[in-house]
Write a protein that holds these residues in place. Sequence first.
Motif, PDB file in Angstrom:
ATOM      1  N   PHE A  64      14.814   6.589  -5.495  1.00 24.84           N
ATOM      2  CA  PHE A  64      14.276   7.949  -5.409  1.00 24.84           C
ATOM      3  C   PHE A  64      15.345   8.974  -5.784  1.00 24.84           C
ATOM      4  CE2 PHE A  64      13.964  11.588  -2.314  1.00 24.84           C
ATOM      5  CZ  PHE A  64      13.047  12.319  -3.036  1.00 24.84           C
ATOM      6  N   VAL A  65      16.525   8.844  -5.198  1.00 22.06           N
ATOM      7  CA  VAL A  65      17.601   9.801  -5.458  1.00 22.06           C
ATOM      8  C   VAL A  65      18.053   9.731  -6.917  1.00 22.06           C
ATOM      9  CG1 VAL A  65      19.984  10.412  -4.909  1.00 22.06           C
ATOM     10  CG2 VAL A  65      18.394   9.853  -3.074  1.00 22.06           C
ATOM     11  N   LEU A  66      18.218   8.526  -7.446  1.00 20.61           N
ATOM     12  CA  LEU A  66      18.667   8.378  -8.829  1.00 20.61           C
ATOM     13  C   LEU A  66      17.675   9.009  -9.814  1.00 20.61           C
ATOM     14  CD1 LEU A  66      20.062   4.731  -8.759  1.00 20.61           C
ATOM     15  CD2 LEU A  66      21.376   6.849  -9.013  1.00 20.61           C
ATOM     16  N   ILE A  67      16.384   8.803  -9.563  1.00 22.99           N
ATOM     17  CA  ILE A  67      15.382   9.392 -10.456  1.00 22.99           C
ATOM     18  C   ILE A  67      15.388  10.913 -10.333  1.00 22.99           C
ATOM     19  CG2 ILE A  67      12.927   9.531 -10.997  1.00 22.99           C
ATOM     20  CD1 ILE A  67      12.675   6.630 -10.032  1.00 22.99           C
ATOM     21  N   MET A  68      15.561  11.417  -9.106  1.00 28.79           N
ATOM     22  CA  MET A  68      15.599  12.871  -8.925  1.00 28.79           C
ATOM     23  C   MET A  68      16.858  13.474  -9.557  1.00 28.79           C
ATOM     24  SD  MET A  68      12.770  13.802  -7.547  1.00 28.79           S
ATOM     25  CE  MET A  68      12.983  15.422  -6.817  1.00 28.79           C
ATOM     26  N   VAL A  73       6.815   9.112  -9.910  1.00 23.77           N
ATOM     27  CA  VAL A  73       7.397   7.788  -9.671  1.00 23.77           C
ATOM     28  C   VAL A  73       8.488   7.882  -8.614  1.00 23.77           C
ATOM     29  CG1 VAL A  73       8.699   5.880 -10.702  1.00 23.77           C
ATOM     30  CG2 VAL A  73       6.817   6.940 -11.971  1.00 23.77           C
ATOM     31  N   ALA A  74       9.324   8.921  -8.704  1.00 28.52           N
ATOM     32  CA  ALA A  74      10.367   9.117  -7.690  1.00 28.52           C
ATOM     33  C   ALA A  74       9.749   9.243  -6.301  1.00 28.52           C
ATOM     34  CB  ALA A  74      11.184  10.366  -8.023  1.00 28.52           C
ATOM     35  N   ASN A  75       8.696  10.039  -6.212  1.00 26.91           N
ATOM     36  CA  ASN A  75       8.030  10.224  -4.920  1.00 26.91           C
ATOM     37  C   ASN A  75       7.429   8.923  -4.404  1.00 26.91           C
ATOM     38  OD1 ASN A  75       7.205  12.588  -3.080  1.00 26.91           O
ATOM     39  ND2 ASN A  75       5.343  11.374  -3.228  1.00 26.91           N
ATOM     40  N   MET A  76       6.987   8.069  -5.325  1.00 28.09           N
ATOM     41  CA  MET A  76       6.456   6.773  -4.922  1.00 28.09           C
ATOM     42  C   MET A  76       7.526   5.960  -4.198  1.00 28.09           C
ATOM     43  SD  MET A  76       5.116   3.606  -7.291  1.00 28.09           S
ATOM     44  CE  MET A  76       6.819   3.235  -7.753  1.00 28.09           C
ATOM     45  N   PHE A  77       8.745   5.939  -4.742  1.00 32.36           N
ATOM     46  CA  PHE A  77       9.818   5.182  -4.097  1.00 32.36           C
ATOM     47  C   PHE A  77      10.192   5.801  -2.749  1.00 32.36           C
ATOM     48  CE2 PHE A  77      10.697   3.597  -8.473  1.00 32.36           C
ATOM     49  CZ  PHE A  77      10.608   2.242  -8.187  1.00 32.36           C
ATOM     50  N   TRP A  78      10.179   7.121  -2.672  1.00 25.59           N
ATOM     51  CA  TRP A  78      10.478   7.772  -1.388  1.00 25.59           C
ATOM     52  C   TRP A  78       9.426   7.390  -0.351  1.00 25.59           C
ATOM     53  CZ3 TRP A  78       9.102  13.309   0.316  1.00 25.59           C
ATOM     54  CH2 TRP A  78       9.751  13.626   1.516  1.00 25.59           C
ATOM     55  N   ALA A  79       8.165   7.391  -0.743  1.00 22.60           N
ATOM     56  CA  ALA A  79       7.090   7.037   0.190  1.00 22.60           C
ATOM     57  C   ALA A  79       7.191   5.574   0.629  1.00 22.60           C
ATOM     58  CB  ALA A  79       5.730   7.312  -0.432  1.00 22.60           C
ATOM     59  N   ILE A  80       7.550   4.687  -0.293  1.00 20.58           N
ATOM     60  CA  ILE A  80       7.734   3.284   0.099  1.00 20.58           C
ATOM     61  C   ILE A  80       8.811   3.198   1.166  1.00 20.58           C
ATOM     62  CG2 ILE A  80       8.471   0.992  -0.665  1.00 20.58           C
ATOM     63  CD1 ILE A  80       7.268   1.614  -3.398  1.00 20.58           C
ATOM     64  N   PRO A 124       0.824  -1.224   0.000  1.00 16.91           N
ATOM     65  CA  PRO A 124       0.000   0.000   0.000  1.00 16.91           C
ATOM     66  C   PRO A 124       0.851   1.265   0.000  1.00 16.91           C
ATOM     67  CG  PRO A 124      -0.017  -1.045   2.165  1.00 16.91           C
ATOM     68  CD  PRO A 124       0.643  -2.014   1.241  1.00 16.91           C
ATOM     69  N   GLN A 125       2.107   1.138   0.423  1.00 13.54           N
ATOM     70  CA  GLN A 125       2.994   2.299   0.448  1.00 13.54           C
ATOM     71  C   GLN A 125       3.223   2.867  -0.952  1.00 13.54           C
ATOM     72  OE1 GLN A 125       3.437  -0.454   2.284  1.00 13.54           O
ATOM     73  NE2 GLN A 125       3.249   0.431   4.335  1.00 13.54           N
ATOM     74  N   ALA A 126       3.202   2.010  -1.966  1.00 12.97           N
ATOM     75  CA  ALA A 126       3.366   2.493  -3.341  1.00 12.97           C
ATOM     76  C   ALA A 126       2.190   3.386  -3.734  1.00 12.97           C
ATOM     77  CB  ALA A 126       3.495   1.311  -4.301  1.00 12.97           C
ATOM     78  N   TRP A 127       0.997   2.955  -3.379  1.00 15.84           N
ATOM     79  CA  TRP A 127      -0.209   3.752  -3.657  1.00 15.84           C
ATOM     80  C   TRP A 127      -0.133   5.081  -2.914  1.00 15.84           C
ATOM     81  CZ3 TRP A 127      -4.598   2.019  -6.546  1.00 15.84           C
ATOM     82  CH2 TRP A 127      -5.702   2.876  -6.500  1.00 15.84           C
ATOM     83  N   LEU A 128       0.328   5.020  -1.660  1.00 22.10           N
ATOM     84  CA  LEU A 128       0.472   6.236  -0.860  1.00 22.10           C
ATOM     85  C   LEU A 128       1.428   7.210  -1.537  1.00 22.10           C
ATOM     86  CD1 LEU A 128      -0.053   7.697   1.907  1.00 22.10           C
ATOM     87  CD2 LEU A 128       2.076   6.639   2.683  1.00 22.10           C
ATOM     88  N   GLY A 129       2.529   6.675  -2.087  1.00 17.26           N
ATOM     89  CA  GLY A 129       3.504   7.540  -2.734  1.00 17.26           C
ATOM     90  C   GLY A 129       2.941   8.253  -3.943  1.00 17.26           C
ATOM     91  N   ILE A 130       2.112   7.558  -4.707  1.00 16.24           N
ATOM     92  CA  ILE A 130       1.472   8.190  -5.865  1.00 16.24           C
ATOM     93  C   ILE A 130       0.487   9.261  -5.388  1.00 16.24           C
ATOM     94  CG2 ILE A 130      -0.045   7.801  -7.847  1.00 16.24           C
ATOM     95  CD1 ILE A 130       1.204   4.995  -8.059  1.00 16.24           C
ATOM     96  N   ALA A 131      -0.282   8.921  -4.345  1.00 11.67           N
ATOM     97  CA  ALA A 131      -1.242   9.886  -3.797  1.00 11.67           C
ATOM     98  C   ALA A 131      -0.524  11.122  -3.262  1.00 11.67           C
ATOM     99  CB  ALA A 131      -2.070   9.226  -2.694  1.00 11.67           C
ATOM    100  N   VAL A 140      17.091   0.555  -0.802  1.00 13.62           N
ATOM    101  CA  VAL A 140      16.974   0.455  -2.257  1.00 13.62           C
ATOM    102  C   VAL A 140      15.967   1.481  -2.770  1.00 13.62           C
ATOM    103  CG1 VAL A 140      16.125  -0.994  -4.140  1.00 13.62           C
ATOM    104  CG2 VAL A 140      17.743  -1.934  -2.486  1.00 13.62           C
ATOM    105  N   CYS A 141      14.848   1.619  -2.065  1.00 13.21           N
ATOM    106  CA  CYS A 141      13.834   2.603  -2.481  1.00 13.21           C
ATOM    107  C   CYS A 141      14.358   4.029  -2.338  1.00 13.21           C
ATOM    108  CB  CYS A 141      12.549   2.410  -1.677  1.00 13.21           C
ATOM    109  SG  CYS A 141      11.624   0.936  -2.136  1.00 13.21           S
ATOM    110  N   HIS A 142      15.096   4.303  -1.268  1.00 13.43           N
ATOM    111  CA  HIS A 142      15.736   5.609  -1.138  1.00 13.43           C
ATOM    112  C   HIS A 142      16.675   5.864  -2.316  1.00 13.43           C
ATOM    113  CE1 HIS A 142      14.310   7.419   2.462  1.00 13.43           C
ATOM    114  NE2 HIS A 142      14.878   6.602   3.323  1.00 13.43           N
ATOM    115  N   ALA A 143      17.467   4.845  -2.662  1.00 10.54           N
ATOM    116  CA  ALA A 143      18.436   4.993  -3.748  1.00 10.54           C
ATOM    117  C   ALA A 143      17.735   5.252  -5.083  1.00 10.54           C
ATOM    118  CB  ALA A 143      19.313   3.745  -3.843  1.00 10.54           C
TER     119      ALA A 143
END
Length: 300
Positions: free
Chosen positions: A219-223, A171-178, A139-146, A214-217
């Motif tokens: 996020f940073v790579l996409i940003m 998409v980057a924000n989705m990984f940060w939220a996860i 559900p964290q992925a959905w939260l990140g999109i929201a 991994v999700c933090h990484a």
Amino acid sequence: MNIRERLDVYEKLMRLDKPIGILLLLWPTLWGLWLSSYGSPDPAIAVIFVLGVVLMRSAGCVVNDFADRDFDPHVERTRDRPLAARLISPREALLVAAGLILLAFLLVLQLNALTIQLSVIACLLALIYPFLKRFFWLPQAWLGIAFGFGIPMAFAAHHDSVTPLVWVMVVANMFWAIAFDTEYAMVDRDEDRRLGLKSSAILFGRFDVAGVMVCHALFVLIMIYVGMRAWLGAYYFAGLLIAVCLMVYQYRLIRTRGRDECFKAFLNNNLVGAAIFGGIVVDSLLRVPLFLIPRTGLPG
């Protein structure tokens, strides 16, 4: 219950006494407002978005507590929430949520048609999220999109269009939220497992710490990619570097998997969002180019 007591219950129901959720929603929205306007957001639009963040985050908390009203009494961290403690009825809580959503919608009606259309999608994302943990393992992925939907809305408000690179930011924000919500879910993992609920912390299992990093990484790579494509300058990347340092600190906290440490790491993400926003603001004021590539820029 007198008026003062009821207002106190409403404050706790909307989590206004714990503003971390508002801040984690506000930062990506502010990124979008500043990037979509080259650092000069329309003041009226900015006010509408900030107020909208507060209203929609508050409404989301109410709906979340309504969805979890039968689970929260069995979780140590949530048993004192107003619905769990039976300080307010489910019907009254839903009326509060409806009032908050109505106020947010009245605000967005001041903007263009595309922004209004995106706001309806954003509202649906926010209302569906609280119910996902019953059957969806991430559900964290959905939260990140929201939480990231304020980004395309900001571009739509300023330009009446949304470029593809903006969705890359979502998409980057989705990984940060996860990442940050997995840290949050690690606090409640034992209770969630016992209650039969689903979360990324349970899904990742013994790889939970690795999953967060991994999700933090990602996020940073996409940003970084966004910054290069939009020809952002040195200060933007300095803000990202500060964010990376904060993520390393979070790793040092969560590697022990202690409840207090995981929650502290979750709260630390407020500084991550602030660091990136600070980099965007300073970059817009004192542009120091790093990349000699065409500015395909974020604004439409």
